[in-house]
Design a protein around this motif. Structure first.
Motif, PDB file in Angstrom:
ATOM      1  N   GLU A  90      13.335   5.598   2.021  1.00 57.75           N
ATOM      2  CA  GLU A  90      12.548   4.856   1.036  1.00 57.75           C
ATOM      3  C   GLU A  90      11.872   5.806   0.057  1.00 57.75           C
ATOM      4  O   GLU A  90      11.893   5.589  -1.160  1.00 57.75           O
ATOM      5  CB  GLU A  90      11.501   3.993   1.748  1.00 57.75           C
ATOM      6  CG  GLU A  90      10.693   3.119   0.808  1.00 57.75           C
ATOM      7  CD  GLU A  90       9.691   2.244   1.541  1.00 57.75           C
ATOM      8  OE1 GLU A  90       9.031   1.441   0.859  1.00 57.75           O
ATOM      9  OE2 GLU A  90       9.556   2.366   2.774  1.00 57.75           O
TER      10      GLU A  90
ATOM     11  N   LYS B  95      14.272   7.270  -2.338  1.00 55.62           N
ATOM     12  CA  LYS B  95      15.049   6.266  -3.077  1.00 55.62           C
ATOM     13  C   LYS B  95      16.554   6.552  -2.932  1.00 55.62           C
ATOM     14  O   LYS B  95      17.324   6.530  -3.902  1.00 55.62           O
ATOM     15  CB  LYS B  95      14.650   6.259  -4.561  1.00 55.62           C
ATOM     16  CG  LYS B  95      13.172   5.929  -4.771  1.00 55.62           C
ATOM     17  CD  LYS B  95      12.800   5.922  -6.251  1.00 55.62           C
ATOM     18  CE  LYS B  95      11.327   5.559  -6.422  1.00 55.62           C
ATOM     19  NZ  LYS B  95      10.921   5.540  -7.849  1.00 55.62           N
TER      20      LYS B  95
ATOM     21  N   GLU C 175      19.333   3.799  -4.143  1.00 57.41           N
ATOM     22  CA  GLU C 175      19.245   3.106  -5.426  1.00 57.41           C
ATOM     23  C   GLU C 175      20.471   3.433  -6.283  1.00 57.41           C
ATOM     24  O   GLU C 175      20.838   4.598  -6.442  1.00 57.41           O
ATOM     25  CB  GLU C 175      17.969   3.498  -6.156  1.00 57.41           C
ATOM     26  CG  GLU C 175      16.717   2.942  -5.505  1.00 57.41           C
ATOM     27  CD  GLU C 175      15.461   3.162  -6.327  1.00 57.41           C
ATOM     28  OE1 GLU C 175      15.588   3.606  -7.494  1.00 57.41           O
ATOM     29  OE2 GLU C 175      14.363   2.883  -5.808  1.00 57.41           O
TER      30      GLU C 175
ATOM     31  N   SER D  98      15.132  -1.758  -5.062  1.00 60.39           N
ATOM     32  CA  SER D  98      14.581  -1.794  -6.421  1.00 60.39           C
ATOM     33  C   SER D  98      15.147  -2.967  -7.212  1.00 60.39           C
ATOM     34  O   SER D  98      14.625  -3.320  -8.268  1.00 60.39           O
ATOM     35  CB  SER D  98      14.877  -0.484  -7.159  1.00 60.39           C
ATOM     36  OG  SER D  98      16.257  -0.381  -7.496  1.00 60.39           O
TER      37      SER D  98
END
Length: 807
Positions: A22, A25, A28, A126
């Motif tokens: 997390e 990221k 993403e 996201s």
């Protein structure tokens, strides 16, 4: 050798790596549109109060494995998630517990999200979406307005399915075996004014375009059958009152055998003929009884045939001018075909049973059966009889000739029909997207200007459905009363809301550009990401969501929003996880398993691995506590491999090299083929070989855990970090194999004496014939059959067997 703790402490490892992913990221998708893309998609969940059930992790993990592998192979991967948040379950829960649906949805989403994150799924959070968010449903409303402006959304008064419990209108697809698909309650018919979407305009394209898609066959078959294309003719029967009664039939060749006609109890001509019908009371009584039945009950084959003859009016068979009686019967539906059928009892079982009950004539028109004793239905081919100018023709030729005759006589024409009906798009409930339409006495229905979107749901205290079947929004007078966008006169908003299928009909597009305020998604993003490369979902949604979303995508393609005519290139479906007793999990059976409990006891990796190892991904499989323990033991063995690592060893050893290349190939191919269970089995075999060897190199360990990473990401990340792997393993390069090293250099062949198997031997793959035969003769078991005898012949079939012929 290394000296690592042999315990696999998943409780620490799982949360550690979920937090790191997390923070970094890691999953993403990027906006670098120069990279090759891969869009993998799972059906987004309905966030219910119960949270995830044990079946959810199976499809999510499967597509997570695919997404993780594609990411490691260098693709820009979009693997998004969101919430299908509007709809009846949330609203019903809110009503029962006196909590606003918005609050219920927020709580449910939070619970679902924490559970999904605990599984270690590589979703791109996201891009999280929620269909009940005004930022999202603004564009659902916008798409509806485009459908309206292009003539594909319209208002119609019609006979609809009405759930007596949910108090809401249902589309045909939402009525399963005669009851509500959501709650299982009785469905009755009511006449209501409804918004409709003209999905029938796309019926043929929805069939034709399946040919180019990588959908599993049962998905294609189910959609084709539901759309129900048939070829036949529309035939004009005259009534004795001079009215035309249009009949659609796939067998116009059997017209000479039509001895009576049946129309639906709702047929509009009944009202027109009211003063001519001498038994109108009996007809009306029958109509009332039919209205209480669902379409399923009415068309069920194994039921008593009922009906009422229309006394005072009859029909005329156009091919021979004979008068035939007209009946109403509930097995004819106003919503299918023309609401009228010609009955040919000699060659249709249902018509035959009806004719026997009401003592109606039965005339054979295709030779071959004893039609007075039973219907002769094997008539796809055959010879026409008792059919005037068609006598003696084969069925296929008769079909052509009768249609030509009908067209010449202006009594009918060739026709293609579909079982698919237009989509009933209105719901008389609160928790759904408001329909952005206004009714003005002067202008009629007027669309809301696009710059006034989103039309938001009013915040109300009472959202219970009304007993009249009207929407709860009808009580919100301040919200309902407005002005006409066209002429400025007083007007009223539409109070029906959209069905829960509306938001899911385009959600895949929003994932491409979820924060765009100017469009449902930018053209650039849609052109790059669409279509979805791999979509997995339940078979129960094939004739609902899947069909609806393909329709919306085709429409958006037609108006230039999408550049692809189909939204999904590949569609697969998963089997259910059953209870240990092989029955479907349910609270009443007491066999429900909570994934939270499994993760707490065994860890996320074990649950992921087990749900992939449980069997063929497409088939249902029973839960087994013993088997999940076996998966945990396997991961324990993988963790302990750290203590077999010889830090001085380099590369792949000669003993393991071939097996490693074979395993890389097997796992790579099996993931793409949805054979997750056999991919795991291959890795288990490799681990066994590593233990048998007694020591391994860090290179060999790293290759194994890279292959295992998509299945068990937490443990493998931990091991990777301990052996100084660069960066995150989840973003490392996927291993490659050398095809030559996947082929065995030695093979086992059979040794026969006089054609009977007497032994086997291992040989080099390219061994010469002379050496193979010499080696076969030295086999201890073979010697006893050869010694002291004369060798007559020596046969070698390369790579398979040696046969020594003696006497």
């Amino acid at each position: 050798m290394s000296n690592f703790d042999t315990r696999y402490e998943f409780s620490k490892i799982d949360t550690k790596w979920q937090k790191i992913w997390e923070e970094k990221k890691a999953f993403e998708a990027t906006s670098d549109y120069s990279k090759p893309k891969y869009f993998s998609l799972v059906e987004f969940p309905y966030p219910s109060g119960q949270g995830l059930h044990i079946g959810h992790p199976r499809p999510y993990t499967a597509l997570d494995i695919v997404s993780r592998k594609k990411r490691m192979q260098g693709y820009n991967v979009l693997f998004p998630i969101g919430w299908d948040a509007f709809g009846l379950p949330t609203e019903n829960y809110a009503i029962k517990n006196h909590i606003h649906p918005t609050i219920v949805t927020e709580r449910n989403v939070a619970r679902f999200k924490s559970q999904l994150q605990a599984l270690g799924l590589s979703f791109d959070w996201s891009r999280e979406i929620n269909t009940s968010s005004p930022e999202y449903y603004k564009w659902t409303q916008w798409i509806f307005l485009q459908l309206y402006k292009h003539g594909l959304a319209y208002k119609k008064e019609m006979n609809v399915n009405f759930c007596t419990s949910c108090k809401v209108v249902l589309a045909n697809e939402e009525v399963v075996n005669g009851v509500c698909e959501r709650c299982g309650s009785e469905v009755v018919h009511k006449v209501k004014s409804q918004w409709m979407l003209k999905i029938t305009e796309y019926a043929q394209r929805l069939i034709d375009d399946l040919a180019d898609l990588d959908f599993i066959e049962r998905v294609k078959t189910q959609e084709i059958n539901w759309i129900g294309r048939s070829e036949g003719a529309e035939v004009n029967f005259k009534s004795s009152e001079g009215d035309d009664i249009i009949v659609y039939t796939t067998r116009p060749d059997t017209l000479f055998g039509a001895t009576y006609m049946v129309i639906s109890p709702e047929h509009t001509l009944i009202e027109k003929w009211a003063d001519k019908l001498s038994n109108l009371d009996a007809i009306k009584d029958y109509q009332k009884e039919a209205a209480k039945k669902s379409d399923f009950e009415r068309t069920e084959l194994v039921k008593e045939k009922t009906g009422v003859r229309l006394e005072g009016v009859h029909a005329i068979n156009p091919v021979n001018g004979k008068e035939i009686p007209i009946y109403i019967s509930d097995y004819v539906l106003a919503t299918y075909g023309t609401g009228a059928i010609m009955a040919v009892p000699a060659h249709d079982t249902r018509d035959w049973e009806f004719a026997k009950k009401f003592e109606l004539p039965i005339i054979e028109v295709v030779a071959g059966g004893d039609v007075q004793n039973e219907a002769f239905t094997d008539v796809a081919t055959g010879t026409m009889v008792n059919s005037g100018f068609l006598d003696g023709l084969e069925v296929a030729d008769a079909k052509v000739k009768i249609i030509e005759w009908l067209e010449e006589q202006k009594l009918g024409h060739k026709q293609i029909n579909y079982k698919l009906r237009d989509w009933v798009f209105s719901r008389q409930r609160y928790w759904g997207e408001p329909v952005p339409m206004v009714y003005c006495e002067k202008c009629g229905w007027v669309p809301l200007p696009e710059d006034q979107l989103p039309l938001m749901l009013p915040d109300v205290d009472a959202y219970e459905p009304t007993d009249t079947g009207e929407s709860p929004l009808s009580k919100c007078t301040d919200w309902v009363n407005t002005t006409c966008p066209h002429c400025g006169a007083p007007a009223k908003r539409e109070t029906d809301t959209m069905p829960n299928w509306a938001g899911s009909s385009w959600y895949f597009m929003r994932y491409c550009d979820p924060h765009n305020d100017e469009a449902c998604a930018s053209k650039e993003a849609l052109d790059y990401w669409m279509p979805v490369d791999w979509y997995n979902g339940g078979m129960e949604h094939v004739t609902l969501h899947l069909l609806y979303s393909r329709f919306w995508a085709k429409f958006l393609y037609d108006i230039g929003v999408l550049s692809c005519k189909e939204p999904y290139l590949k569609r697969t479906a998963h089997g259910m996880i059953l209870g240990a007793n092989g029955e479907k999990m349910s609270k009443s059976r007491g066999n429900v398993i909570n994934p939270d409990d499994v993760i707490a006891e065994y860890g996320a990796d074990t649950l992921r691995l087990y749900e992939m190892f449980i069997g063929d991904f497409e088939k249902s499989a029973p839960w087994s506590t013993e088997s999940i323990r076996g998966c945990k033991r396997f991961l324990d063995r993988v963790a302990n491999l750290r203590n077999l690592v010889d830090m001085d060893a380099k590369g792949y050893s000669a003993e393991l090299e071939s097996s490693i290349h074979k395993t890389i190939k097997k796992v790579t191919e099996d993931i793409d083929a949805m054979k997750f269970n056999t991919a795991i089995a291959a890795m288990m075999s490799l681990v066994n070989e590593m233990y048998a060897k007694g020591s391994i190199s860090s290179c060999e360990l790293k290759t194994l855990i890279t292959l295992l990473n998509p299945f068990a990401p937490h443990l493998t990340e931990e091991i990777w970090s301990e052996f100084n792997g660069e960066g995150l393993l989840s973003l490392a390069q996927w291993p490659e194999y050398d095809e030559a090293k996947t082929v065995d250099n030695t093979i086992e062949i059979a040794i026969q004496v006089n054609g009977k198997l007497r032994g086997t031997m291992m040989i080099a793959k390219d061994e010469t014939k002379d050496n193979v035969i010499a080696g076969a003769k030295e086999n201890e078991n073979v010697k006893s059959f050869v010694d002291g005898k004369t060798v007559v012949k020596e046969i070698y079939v390369p790579g398979k067997l040696v046969n020594i012929v003696v006497k």
